[in-house]
Design a protein around this motif. Structure first.
Motif, PDB file in Angstrom:
ATOM      1  N   UNK A  83       0.850  -1.187   0.000  1.00 38.34           N
ATOM      2  CA  UNK A  83       0.000   0.000   0.000  1.00 38.34           C
ATOM      3  C   UNK A  83       0.890   1.243   0.000  1.00 38.34           C
ATOM      4  N   UNK A  84       0.620   2.158  -0.942  1.00 35.65           N
ATOM      5  CA  UNK A  84       1.463   3.343  -1.058  1.00 35.65           C
ATOM      6  C   UNK A  84       1.239   4.285   0.107  1.00 35.65           C
ATOM      7  N   UNK A  85       2.296   4.989   0.496  1.00 35.13           N
ATOM      8  CA  UNK A  85       2.222   5.927   1.613  1.00 35.13           C
ATOM      9  C   UNK A  85       1.593   7.235   1.150  1.00 35.13           C
ATOM     10  N   UNK A  86       0.695   7.799   1.957  1.00 38.48           N
ATOM     11  CA  UNK A  86       0.024   9.050   1.615  1.00 38.48           C
ATOM     12  C   UNK A  86       1.025  10.201   1.648  1.00 38.48           C
ATOM     13  N   UNK A  87       1.004  11.031   0.611  1.00 37.99           N
ATOM     14  CA  UNK A  87       1.888  12.182   0.564  1.00 37.99           C
ATOM     15  C   UNK A  87       1.374  13.280   1.485  1.00 37.99           C
ATOM     16  N   UNK A  88       2.287  13.962   2.141  1.00 38.85           N
ATOM     17  CA  UNK A  88       1.927  15.071   3.018  1.00 38.85           C
ATOM     18  C   UNK A  88       1.811  16.355   2.210  1.00 38.85           C
ATOM     19  N   UNK A  89       0.677  17.036   2.315  1.00 36.60           N
ATOM     20  CA  UNK A  89       0.492  18.330   1.666  1.00 36.60           C
ATOM     21  C   UNK A  89       1.457  19.331   2.285  1.00 36.60           C
ATOM     22  N   UNK A  90       2.112  20.134   1.416  1.00 37.41           N
ATOM     23  CA  UNK A  90       3.047  21.141   1.915  1.00 37.41           C
ATOM     24  C   UNK A  90       2.739  22.492   1.289  1.00 37.41           C
ATOM     25  N   UNK A  91       3.350  23.514   1.849  1.00 34.53           N
ATOM     26  CA  UNK A  91       3.347  24.827   1.213  1.00 34.53           C
ATOM     27  C   UNK A  91       4.354  24.800   0.067  1.00 34.53           C
ATOM     28  N   UNK A  92       4.404  25.870  -0.726  1.00 35.94           N
ATOM     29  CA  UNK A  92       5.340  25.937  -1.840  1.00 35.94           C
ATOM     30  C   UNK A  92       6.786  25.905  -1.350  1.00 35.94           C
ATOM     31  N   UNK A  93       7.009  26.275  -0.091  1.00 34.81           N
ATOM     32  CA  UNK A  93       8.357  26.240   0.474  1.00 34.81           C
ATOM     33  C   UNK A  93       8.674  24.899   1.113  1.00 34.81           C
ATOM     34  N   UNK A  94       7.727  23.959   1.051  1.00 33.18           N
ATOM     35  CA  UNK A  94       7.980  22.606   1.530  1.00 33.18           C
ATOM     36  C   UNK A  94       7.532  22.315   2.951  1.00 33.18           C
ATOM     37  N   UNK A  95       6.963  23.285   3.635  1.00 34.02           N
ATOM     38  CA  UNK A  95       6.516  23.065   5.015  1.00 34.02           C
ATOM     39  C   UNK A  95       5.213  22.275   5.022  1.00 34.02           C
ATOM     40  N   UNK A  96       5.052  21.317   5.932  1.00 40.55           N
ATOM     41  CA  UNK A  96       3.812  20.534   5.965  1.00 40.55           C
ATOM     42  C   UNK A  96       2.615  21.392   6.379  1.00 40.55           C
ATOM     43  N   UNK A  97       1.471  21.089   5.783  1.00 36.26           N
ATOM     44  CA  UNK A  97       0.237  21.819   6.070  1.00 36.26           C
ATOM     45  C   UNK A  97      -0.627  20.953   6.986  1.00 36.26           C
ATOM     46  N   UNK A  98      -0.938  21.489   8.175  1.00 32.47           N
ATOM     47  CA  UNK A  98      -1.719  20.727   9.138  1.00 32.47           C
ATOM     48  C   UNK A  98      -3.211  20.769   8.829  1.00 32.47           C
ATOM     49  N   UNK A  99      -3.710  21.893   8.332  1.00 32.06           N
ATOM     50  CA  UNK A  99      -5.146  22.050   8.079  1.00 32.06           C
ATOM     51  C   UNK A  99      -5.331  22.859   6.791  1.00 32.06           C
TER      52      UNK A  99
END
Length: 482
Positions: A1-17
């Motif tokens: 099962x593939x791992x879910x990608x984490x949404x980030x900002x354009x600068x690469x920071x993870x987006x919590x909400x």
């Protein structure tokens, strides 16, 4: 099962909400500190780059050019050095006068801009689906394009200003005749020829220059849309040509064109009875027959329209050793205008974008500017000449042979030859009765509501080309024939 990608900002920071903005309490106002909200809104506001002033609505595809003829006697360009050699290409089709949201089936010339990604850099040929153009001096280009756009007050298209300009510009008649013929509305992009339109040049290893006209002959066969069907499609499927091209490539029905050229020596050009650099005229194929040199195939759709089609930047200033320009006035103007349009529309460093970037190393002293990709030249010098042994140096062996020029600098009247009509008249006489009737009806419909003085002036041009041409349009307009 593939791992879910984490949404980030354009600068690469993870987006919590990514569903809720930060606010002062559940019912309070939003906070300026919500950088994710600000970034999304700010980027959205800038997602549209300015559309092209001309050729705004377009489609594009990747492909290959395959050489099928020995070209050594004409050009030293490496893409021509081996029969069977393939060069990656990108081709953008377009309408000329419409905006990005306009219909693909408008009566309009179609752009045919071709980029070769050669091993010596990028080579662009900017042309249309017609072998000629409306004007022959770039000083009149802004005026002409204004007539194809919208009135300043009403923001509506105007037949009056189009025909007013054309009636004052008799050199336009050849292109006008093509535009209102059955080929004025191609059935998509696959079923039309392409042309470099301008006179270009080729230079061989001995430094000999030949003037050349480029032709791309569709292998799908010519197909055009009747005006009524074009109007229906404009209302039901305005992206008809885009859909047709994309769908054909997706199903493996790759469109192809025979790549041909007409060749004229410098001596022949000097003695030619017409100006061979006049883009309102064609070269006789009896005197300068078509020479087939290869095949162009489109075989891959873009993965992202904006990145690869909207940001694609073509310009005749993109040349490689072994090819060149000519004294064609319109081509000379486009050498500046196209590159300058890209600097304004896409950015100073538009050449860095993947669709525009050459497939070879680039060594330049250009630096800075918006969107400077990579390391911006790093610690290397940004000036020349310099004392650095490993810094880029000019290469005199790639210089073009000198072009003999003569005459005092002046604003020479480009209408002194007074022959605006022979080519248009010859084209009219080549048409069969059905094609002539369609041409005349198309012109009459397009001139509906145009003032009597403009009609009278334009009718004289038709008469000067061929008596039957003028009689036909006059009758269709309900005007007394001469």
């Amino acid at each position: 099962m593939s791992q879910t990608k984490t949404l980030t900002t354009a600068s690469g920071a993870p987006v919590a909400d990514n569903q809720n903005s930060r606010s002062a309490g559940p019912r309070g106002p939003l906070l300026l500190e919500d950088f994710h909200l600000i970034e999304k809104l700010a980027h959205f506001n800038r997602e549209n780059i300015p559309e092209r002033r001309v050729h705004a609505k377009g489609s594009g595809a990747h492909g290959t050019f395959t050489l099928t003829r020995d070209m050594a006697q004409y050009s030293s360009a490496k893409l021509f050095d081996t029969i069977g050699k393939q060069t990656p290409t990108f081709l953008r089709f377009s309408t000329v006068g419409g905006e990005r949201g306009s219909a693909d089936t408008e009566r309009d010339p179609r752009g045919f801009a071709l980029k070769f990604y050669t091993e010596e850099g990028n080579w662009d040929i900017v042309g249309n689906n017609t072998p000629v153009f409306f004007i022959r001096d770039p000083l009149k280009f802004p005026d002409f394009i204004h007539t194809q756009k919208r009135l300043p007050q009403s923001n509506l298209k105007s037949a009056q200003m189009m025909w007013d300009f054309w009636s004052h510009s008799p050199e336009s008649l050849h292109q006008v005749t093509i535009l209102f013929s059955d080929r004025g509305i191609p059935d998509g992009y696959r079923h039309m020829h392409g042309f470099g339109s301008h006179t270009y040049s080729l230079i061989n290893a001995a430094g000999e220059r030949h003037w050349v006209k480029w032709h791309y002959k569709t292998k799908q066969g010519i197909k055009n849309l009747p005006p009524a069907e074009a109007a229906r499609l404009a209302g039901t499927d305005p992206d008809y040509a885009q859909r047709d091209l994309f769908g054909a490539i997706e199903r493996g029905d790759f469109p192809k064109w025979r790549v041909c050229m007409q060749i004229m020596t410098e001596a022949q050009a000097a003695a030619h009875y017409e100006n061979p650099f006049d883009v309102t005229k064609t070269w006789s194929q009896k005197e300068f027959p078509l020479i087939e040199i290869g095949e162009l195939e489109l075989n891959r759709n873009p993965l992202n329209y904006f990145a690869e089609v909207e940001q694609a930047a073509f310009g005749p200033s993109n040349m490689v050793p072994g090819v060149g320009l000519s004294p064609d006035r319109m081509l000379q103007g486009r050498v500046f205008a196209y590159a300058d349009a890209h600097r304004y529309r896409v950015g100073t460093n538009h050449q860095h974008l993947p669709i525009n970037a050459p497939r070879v190393p680039v060594h330049t002293y250009q630096r800075d500017g918006a969107m400077a990709f990579g390391n911006n030249g790093g610690a290397a010098p940004n000036y020349e000449p310099n004392s650095f042994a490993d810094a880029p140096k000019q290469a005199p062996q790639y210089a073009e042979p000198p072009l003999a020029l003569s005459g005092a600098a002046d604003r020479y009247d480009h209408r002194v030859d007074s022959d605006y009509y022979s080519h248009a008249g010859a084209l009219f006489r080549l048409m069969n009765d059905e094609q002539k009737a369609l041409l005349i009806n198309n012109i009459a419909g397009a001139m509906d509501g145009v003032s009597a003085d403009v009609v009278e002036r334009q009718l004289q041009h038709f008469y000067n080309a061929d008596q039957a041409y003028g009689d036909g349009v006059a009758k269709a307009l309900g005007v007394m024939a001469k």
